[in-house]
Motif scaffolding. Structure first.
Motif, mmCIF file in Angstrom:
data_model
loop_
_atom_site.group_PDB
_atom_site.id
_atom_site.type_symbol
_atom_site.label_atom_id
_atom_site.label_comp_id
_atom_site.label_asym_id
_atom_site.label_seq_id
_atom_site.Cartn_x
_atom_site.Cartn_y
_atom_site.Cartn_z
ATOM 1 N N GLU A 195 0.822 -1.210 0.000
ATOM 2 C CA GLU A 195 0.000 0.000 0.000
ATOM 3 C C GLU A 195 0.859 1.264 0.000
ATOM 4 O O GLU A 195 0.359 2.351 -0.253
ATOM 5 N N GLY A 196 2.155 1.112 0.294
ATOM 6 C CA GLY A 196 3.068 2.252 0.328
ATOM 7 C C GLY A 196 3.254 2.850 -1.058
ATOM 8 O O GLY A 196 3.302 2.137 -2.053
ATOM 9 N N LYS A 197 3.340 4.130 -1.124
ATOM 10 C CA LYS A 197 3.469 4.821 -2.407
ATOM 11 C C LYS A 197 4.791 4.483 -3.083
ATOM 12 O O LYS A 197 5.859 4.681 -2.521
ATOM 13 N N GLY A 198 4.695 3.951 -4.289
ATOM 14 C CA GLY A 198 5.881 3.727 -5.097
ATOM 15 C C GLY A 198 6.608 2.424 -4.858
ATOM 16 O O GLY A 198 7.540 2.100 -5.579
ATOM 17 N N LEU A 199 6.227 1.645 -3.844
ATOM 18 C CA LEU A 199 6.927 0.392 -3.565
ATOM 19 C C LEU A 199 6.416 -0.724 -4.470
ATOM 20 O O LEU A 199 5.219 -0.863 -4.673
ATOM 21 N N ALA A 200 7.347 -1.507 -4.993
ATOM 22 C CA ALA A 200 7.007 -2.655 -5.822
ATOM 23 C C ALA A 200 7.596 -3.900 -5.176
ATOM 24 O O ALA A 200 8.787 -3.938 -4.873
ATOM 25 N N GLU A 201 6.755 -4.917 -4.966
ATOM 26 C CA GLU A 201 7.232 -6.149 -4.329
ATOM 27 C C GLU A 201 8.090 -6.933 -5.311
ATOM 28 O O GLU A 201 7.716 -7.151 -6.458
ATOM 29 N N ARG A 202 9.264 -7.357 -4.850
ATOM 30 C CA ARG A 202 10.194 -8.151 -5.657
ATOM 31 C C ARG A 202 10.738 -9.273 -4.794
ATOM 32 O O ARG A 202 11.597 -9.031 -3.933
ATOM 33 N N GLY A 203 10.240 -10.479 -4.950
ATOM 34 C CA GLY A 203 10.736 -11.618 -4.182
ATOM 35 C C GLY A 203 10.573 -11.415 -2.691
ATOM 36 O O GLY A 203 9.464 -11.284 -2.193
ATOM 37 N N ASP A 204 11.690 -11.361 -1.976
ATOM 38 C CA ASP A 204 11.684 -11.211 -0.522
ATOM 39 C C ASP A 204 11.762 -9.761 -0.068
ATOM 40 O O ASP A 204 12.103 -9.494 1.082
ATOM 41 N N GLY A 205 11.483 -8.836 -0.948
ATOM 42 C CA GLY A 205 11.606 -7.445 -0.545
ATOM 43 C C GLY A 205 10.805 -6.517 -1.427
ATOM 44 O O GLY A 205 9.902 -6.933 -2.153
ATOM 45 N N PHE A 206 11.173 -5.251 -1.359
ATOM 46 C CA PHE A 206 10.479 -4.211 -2.112
ATOM 47 C C PHE A 206 11.486 -3.277 -2.745
ATOM 48 O O PHE A 206 12.539 -2.984 -2.173
ATOM 49 N N ASP A 207 11.129 -2.807 -3.932
ATOM 50 C CA ASP A 207 11.951 -1.856 -4.677
ATOM 51 C C ASP A 207 11.232 -0.518 -4.735
ATOM 52 O O ASP A 207 9.999 -0.458 -4.683
ATOM 53 N N LEU A 208 12.019 0.516 -4.889
ATOM 54 C CA LEU A 208 11.499 1.855 -5.138
ATOM 55 C C LEU A 208 12.200 2.354 -6.388
ATOM 56 O O LEU A 208 13.434 2.483 -6.394
ATOM 57 N N LYS A 209 11.441 2.556 -7.445
ATOM 58 C CA LYS A 209 11.989 3.002 -8.732
ATOM 59 C C LYS A 209 13.135 2.099 -9.197
ATOM 60 O O LYS A 209 14.177 2.560 -9.640
ATOM 61 N N GLY A 210 12.941 0.790 -9.050
ATOM 62 C CA GLY A 210 13.917 -0.176 -9.544
ATOM 63 C C GLY A 210 15.105 -0.439 -8.629
ATOM 64 O O GLY A 210 15.983 -1.218 -8.983
ATOM 65 N N GLN A 211 15.145 0.180 -7.473
ATOM 66 C CA GLN A 211 16.267 -0.014 -6.551
ATOM 67 C C GLN A 211 15.751 -0.642 -5.253
ATOM 68 O O GLN A 211 14.770 -0.172 -4.672
ATOM 69 N N ALA A 212 16.420 -1.711 -4.806
ATOM 70 C CA ALA A 212 16.007 -2.420 -3.591
ATOM 71 C C ALA A 212 16.089 -1.497 -2.380
ATOM 72 O O ALA A 212 17.108 -0.843 -2.166
ATOM 73 N N VAL A 213 14.997 -1.441 -1.609
ATOM 74 C CA VAL A 213 14.996 -0.603 -0.403
ATOM 75 C C VAL A 213 14.569 -1.372 0.845
ATOM 76 O O VAL A 213 14.808 -0.916 1.959
ATOM 77 N N ILE A 214 13.942 -2.553 0.672
ATOM 78 C CA ILE A 214 13.509 -3.361 1.809
ATOM 79 C C ILE A 214 13.773 -4.824 1.493
ATOM 80 O O ILE A 214 13.481 -5.291 0.388
#
Length: 96
Positions: free
Chosen positions: A25-44
């Motif tokens: 639900e966070g703005k701009g976060l995209a789920e990728r496997g075991d984490g989340f990306d922001l604009k294509g860069q892993a952040v979580i």
């Protein structure tokens, strides 16, 4: 005698599902496997163990980010981590 007011046992696998739902639900976060990306860069990065959720949050988006580690041991820790992520997203968008 059982403690009537004891909180329910923390179940990391179930909490991880709920945590991911909240982060989507966070703005701009995209789920990728075991984490989340922001604009294509892993952040979580998230990982459930038998007793905790081990979370890593980037200090700032980067190709090779510097991570801060969080060990989530109960529901209160999960809520605090979600609040931390929201605050970090706000700071990152203000920096742009």
């Amino acid at each position: 005698m059982t403690d009537f007011f004891a909180p329910p046992a923390f179940k990391p696998a179930e909490a991880l599902v709920q945590l991911k739902r909240q982060l989507r639900e966070g703005k701009g976060l995209a789920e990728r496997g075991d984490g989340f990306d922001l604009k294509g860069q892993a952040v979580i990065h998230l990982e459930a163990t038998a007793t905790t959720i081990e979370a890593q949050l980037a200090k700032r988006p980067a190709r090779s980010p510097e991570w801060t580690k969080h060990s989530l041991k109960n529901s209160a820790d999960v809520r605090k981590f979600v609040d931390t992520v929201k605050a970090q997203l706000t700071r990152w968008s203000a920096d742009e």
